[in-house]
Motif scaffolding. Sequence first.
Motif, short mmCIF file in Angstrom:
data_model
loop_
_atom_site.label_atom_id
_atom_site.label_comp_id
_atom_site.label_asym_id
_atom_site.label_seq_id
_atom_site.Cartn_x
_atom_site.Cartn_y
_atom_site.Cartn_z
N ASN A 1 1.07 -1.04 0.00
CA ASN A 1 -0.10 -0.10 0.02
C ASN A 1 0.84 1.26 0.07
O ASN A 1 0.40 2.09 -0.60
N GLU A 2 1.92 1.10 0.69
CA GLU A 2 2.87 2.29 0.69
C GLU A 2 3.36 2.68 -0.51
O GLU A 2 3.54 3.86 -0.87
N LYS B 1 0.84 9.53 -5.57
CA LYS B 1 1.09 10.89 -5.27
C LYS B 1 1.83 11.35 -6.36
O LYS B 1 1.68 12.67 -6.88
N ARG C 1 0.70 3.97 -2.77
CA ARG C 1 0.37 5.43 -2.31
C ARG C 1 1.48 6.49 -2.93
O ARG C 1 1.25 7.60 -3.26
N SER C 2 2.63 6.16 -2.69
CA SER C 2 3.82 7.13 -3.30
C SER C 2 3.51 7.05 -4.73
O SER C 2 3.89 8.14 -5.37
N MET D 1 -8.36 11.99 2.61
CA MET D 1 -7.74 11.41 3.64
C MET D 1 -8.61 11.41 5.05
O MET D 1 -9.25 12.26 5.08
#
Lengths: 280, 179
Positions: free
Chosen positions: A90-91, A98, A94-95, A111
């Motif tokens: 997930n990280e 972004k 997410r990046s 968020m």
Amino acid sequence: MASSHKNTARLNIGIFIAILALCLVVPSGVKNFVSDMFGEFRAPFDILPSHLRDLQKYWSLSSRSKRDLIEAGRDLARLNAALELRVLENETLRSRIKRYEDMFSIPPTGMYKQHIARVARRDLNAWWQQLVIRKGSIDGIKEGSAVIYGGGVVGRIKEVGLFTSVVELVSSRNFRMAAVFEGDDRPVIYQGVGQVSFGSGCGEVTDVYSDMTASVSKPRKLMTSSIAGVFPEGLPIGTVSSLNLNYDGIFKTGRVDLSTNLSALNEVLVLVPIEAEQKK
Amino acid sequence: MTLFKNIDARFFIVFGVNCALFFLIGVMGDILSGIGAYIYIPAFLIVPSSLFLKFWQAVFMAVFFGFLFEAQTPLDGALTPVLFAAASFIVCKLRAKFRSLDSFGITWLTWSVNMSMYLFSVLFIFPIGISGAWAYFFRVVFDALISSLVAALFSAYAVNLNKAVAYLLGVSLNVGEDA
């Protein structure tokens, strides 16, 4: 003697009728204030049995043997390891999102601040569908916040007290949201239909394009849409097993079967949107 | 000399028992959520207070618990306390007939008050949300049956519970005079 009894009775009746009339014509602000006051007074009636149930569960679990606890711990460790991998993925995702948002100047998605809340009381019947949870304004819960659980959407926060909040369930007749079918981007409307006695809550999906099909052997999953407002995208709502063409011949309507776990929830997650100013 | 000369201990005893019954009704409702039933038994709170207390004490108790009932439901408009007060008023007027507190009479009184209140609520207070006339009829009948069953089985107990608690605390609880 008899006449004084009559006068007393007449006076009582007169005062009684005056109070009844007052109750009916008093301004709504006063009624809301009184209702909120009584809501806070009755909050301990919901919180106390919930705490007692937790205590009962604790004592029943603490009577288990060490072997059972070791096995449960081992199973949980495996689950934790799998979930930790998911968190790492997930990280990464997410990046990546972004980077794309910055590259294409897309506004960021919402968020949320997450609050885990125990269910204090379930009020599920054919008249209304609501839960009372053990978190309120003092814990940061806001009216209109999304409520979810491991299996998907639970509902929306309808009322917030100091220590408790009322959740309007996804099966409630007043619950309505935008949704999409899994694998399809076109928005449809989901509306709760309520619960029949001896049955489980269900909903209805409308404005479905006529080329969409669903059957008992091939049910379609209904998910939250990016335009659903307070709900994150991609959360399961229910399944649709049949779609019927409307009279206009353009759109279809179908029944949405919700999870039976909704009537047995003990814990939910409340998603309170983080305001844009706080993000900066 | 006492500081509070004219405190009526009966009011506080009945209030305490009513709070306990209110709590139990909430727990029962939570359990019955599993089958989608709604249990409606406010008569357990109104009938004992209307039988044993003075007129205005009984009406106050009814209005108070009416507001509490309304606070736990998505109902608005203060109609529930009005209904409760009206029921209390009627029971107060009829209580002389139930001075002997026989089980059958109490059961009949509680059941009829409860069902009358339920029908009034269904017609004027509860949300309709009809998904079909047959579904609405089934909903009303099913909840009425559940509530009737509980009212018939436990109404005499609920009334005698007040007497028992008062007896333990050294207070005599008898059916009051007419207002």
